[in-house]
Design an enzyme around this catalytic site. Structure first.
Site, mmCIF file in Angstrom:
data_model
loop_
_atom_site.group_PDB
_atom_site.id
_atom_site.type_symbol
_atom_site.label_atom_id
_atom_site.label_comp_id
_atom_site.label_asym_id
_atom_site.label_seq_id
_atom_site.Cartn_x
_atom_site.Cartn_y
_atom_site.Cartn_z
ATOM 1 N N GLY A 10 0.989 -0.854 -0.170
ATOM 2 C CA GLY A 10 0.079 0.240 0.179
ATOM 3 C C GLY A 10 0.844 1.271 0.275
ATOM 4 O O GLY A 10 2.226 1.350 0.342
ATOM 5 N N SER A 38 -1.160 -9.929 -2.467
ATOM 6 C CA SER A 38 -0.081 -9.102 -2.766
ATOM 7 C C SER A 38 1.371 -10.043 -2.452
ATOM 8 O O SER A 38 2.344 -9.676 -3.125
ATOM 9 C CB SER A 38 0.575 -8.138 -1.447
ATOM 10 O OG SER A 38 -0.573 -6.553 -1.829
ATOM 11 N N CYS A 128 -4.062 11.266 10.857
ATOM 12 C CA CYS A 128 -3.422 11.567 10.205
ATOM 13 C C CYS A 128 -3.542 13.554 10.177
ATOM 14 O O CYS A 128 -2.465 14.105 10.768
ATOM 15 C CB CYS A 128 -2.996 12.496 8.465
ATOM 16 S SG CYS A 128 -4.964 11.923 7.516
ATOM 17 N N GLN A 155 -7.793 17.902 2.617
ATOM 18 C CA GLN A 155 -7.393 17.102 3.135
ATOM 19 C C GLN A 155 -7.117 15.986 1.700
ATOM 20 O O GLN A 155 -7.966 16.289 0.714
ATOM 21 C CB GLN A 155 -8.042 15.815 3.868
ATOM 22 C CG GLN A 155 -8.177 15.853 5.741
ATOM 23 C CD GLN A 155 -8.935 15.506 6.072
ATOM 24 O OE1 GLN A 155 -9.232 16.202 7.173
ATOM 25 N NE2 GLN A 155 -8.229 13.614 5.807
ATOM 26 N N GLY A 159 -5.149 10.945 1.474
ATOM 27 C CA GLY A 159 -5.217 10.189 2.560
ATOM 28 C C GLY A 159 -6.395 9.604 2.513
ATOM 29 O O GLY A 159 -7.083 8.331 3.336
ATOM 30 N N ARG A 233 -12.378 17.407 1.282
ATOM 31 C CA ARG A 233 -11.564 16.920 1.026
ATOM 32 C C ARG A 233 -10.945 17.263 -0.731
ATOM 33 O O ARG A 233 -12.286 18.236 -0.526
ATOM 34 C CB ARG A 233 -11.613 15.175 0.117
ATOM 35 C CG ARG A 233 -11.281 14.475 -0.775
ATOM 36 C CD ARG A 233 -10.369 14.249 -0.237
ATOM 37 N NE ARG A 233 -10.280 12.279 0.931
ATOM 38 C CZ ARG A 233 -9.944 12.132 1.971
ATOM 39 N NH1 ARG A 233 -8.555 12.636 2.273
ATOM 40 N NH2 ARG A 233 -10.193 10.755 2.550
ATOM 41 N N HIS A 240 -2.086 17.453 3.278
ATOM 42 C CA HIS A 240 -3.256 17.918 3.679
ATOM 43 C C HIS A 240 -2.610 18.522 4.494
ATOM 44 O O HIS A 240 -1.588 19.509 5.041
ATOM 45 C CB HIS A 240 -3.722 17.603 4.853
ATOM 46 C CG HIS A 240 -4.372 15.973 4.862
ATOM 47 N ND1 HIS A 240 -4.398 15.401 3.637
ATOM 48 C CD2 HIS A 240 -4.541 14.452 5.728
ATOM 49 C CE1 HIS A 240 -5.029 14.234 3.495
ATOM 50 N NE2 HIS A 240 -4.887 13.696 4.692
#
Length: 337
Positions: A10, A38, A128, A155, A159, A233, A240
């Site tokens: 990720g 993965s 965050c 953001q 995020g 967002r 951010h």
């Protein structure tokens, strides 16, 4: 030192790989874990190709000293016992354990010592937006107790993960090509738009993201300060931003605040209106520190101060904070190097 990354494929997992190398984190052996999808992928770390193993309930974590986990709250809850049962310190990037009383919630610039008391072997990495904000609030709290916090966050797509960043770029291409816009990772089209919702709504009209800022700030800073936030967002790709208003017990002048910010760990001041110098996400992606500017008195509150911050969500807002926690444990001798 044996280190594991869970969720290695990720966006945050990939940032862990970069940061551990950049910061010369002491590693004798690195293990990568991920989903069945993965598993088998290989990533190069310090000249060595390391294959991702499927995360399973077995003894793969025996002998591992620290595990950086960023695979979602469900995975964290399901595998916490598997990861920690042989003594590994689990530094978890999800929201799964943040408000558990027996799990410390740590931002090293604010409450590093809390990481030493971890009865379950788990240390939680905060949200965050909270991380960025408390790094900036801590030096002001030392000047005068903060009573109230109002914040609006702006953001970026990062995020919501790597796929969300890809979708934002795809939306712009589709719009320019006159094609239908793909909307999967956000409630609405994000390109050329802002969305005043991050996470689901709670009964009080705030979103879970906004309530995280209320609850996590209190736990990290050991404070009774109340935080009221609106999380939005915006169509920036990475980093951010937050516009913050605080009320303190005594007035703090902009000059006093600026000096405190300049001396604080993890902060950089960018604040010169004469040259239009202030933090912007476009130019601060990939930076470790939180940047602060637009420092000024709150015209609506005699004891108020307002300022603007920007930070890289994937670095300080996620992977870097976790690595700094581990570095602190090594520094104080709580984790062998």
């Amino acid at each position: 030192m044996k280190v594991a990354i869970v969720g290695a494929s990720g966006a945050v997992g990939q940032e862990f790989l970069r940061l551990l190398d950049e910061r010369e984190f002491p590693i004798d052996e690195l293990f990568l874990f991920g989903s069945k999808r993965s598993a088998g992928q290989k990533y190069t770390f310090r000249g060595q190709d390391i294959e991702v193993k499927e995360l399973q309930h077995n003894d793969d974590f025996k002998g591992i000293d620290v595990a950086f986990v960023s695979a979602g709250g469900g995975i964290s809850k399901d595998f916490a016992e598997t990861i920690t049962k042989h003594g590994a310190v689990m530094i978890d990037n999800s929201s799964a354990f943040r408000m558990d009383e027996d799990v410390p919630l740590v931002v090293p610039e604010c409450n590093a010592a809390d990481a030493l008391n971890r009865p379950r072997g788990i240390i939680a990495n905060p949200n965050c937006t909270t991380i960025m904000m408390v790094v900036a609030l801590q030096p002001l709290e030392q000047l005068s107790h903060i009573r109230r916090i109002h914040v609006s966050s702006y953001q970026s797509a990062s995020g919501a993960g790597a796929a969300a960043m890809d979708e934002l770029e795809q939306q712009y291409r589709e719009l320019l090509d006159g094609k239908p816009v793909t909307v999967e990772k956000f409630p609405y089209q994000l390109a050329y738009n802002v969305i005043p919702q991050i996470d689901v709504f709670c009964d009080n009209g705030y979103t879970k993201e906004e309530m995280k800022m209320f609850n996590e700030t209190r736990k990290i800073m050991h404070t009774d300060a109340a935080t009221s936030s609106t999380c939005v967002r915006v169509p920036s790709l990475r980093s951010h931003s937050e516009s913050i208003w605080i009320e303190t017990e005594r007035p703090i002048s902009p000059e006093e605040a600026r000096e405190a910010f300049a001396k604080a760990e993890g902060l950089q001041v960018m604040d010169d209106t004469a040259t239009r110098t202030y933090p912007m996400p476009l130019f601060l992606a990939g930076k470790d520190d939180v940047y602060v500017g637009r420092i000024r008195k709150d015209l609506a509150n005699e004891n108020g101060l307002t300022f603007w911050i920007v930070g890289d969500q994937i670095r300080k807002g996620a992977a870097l904070n976790a690595v700094q926690i581990a570095e602190y444990l090594i520094k104080v001798g709580d984790l062998k190097a």
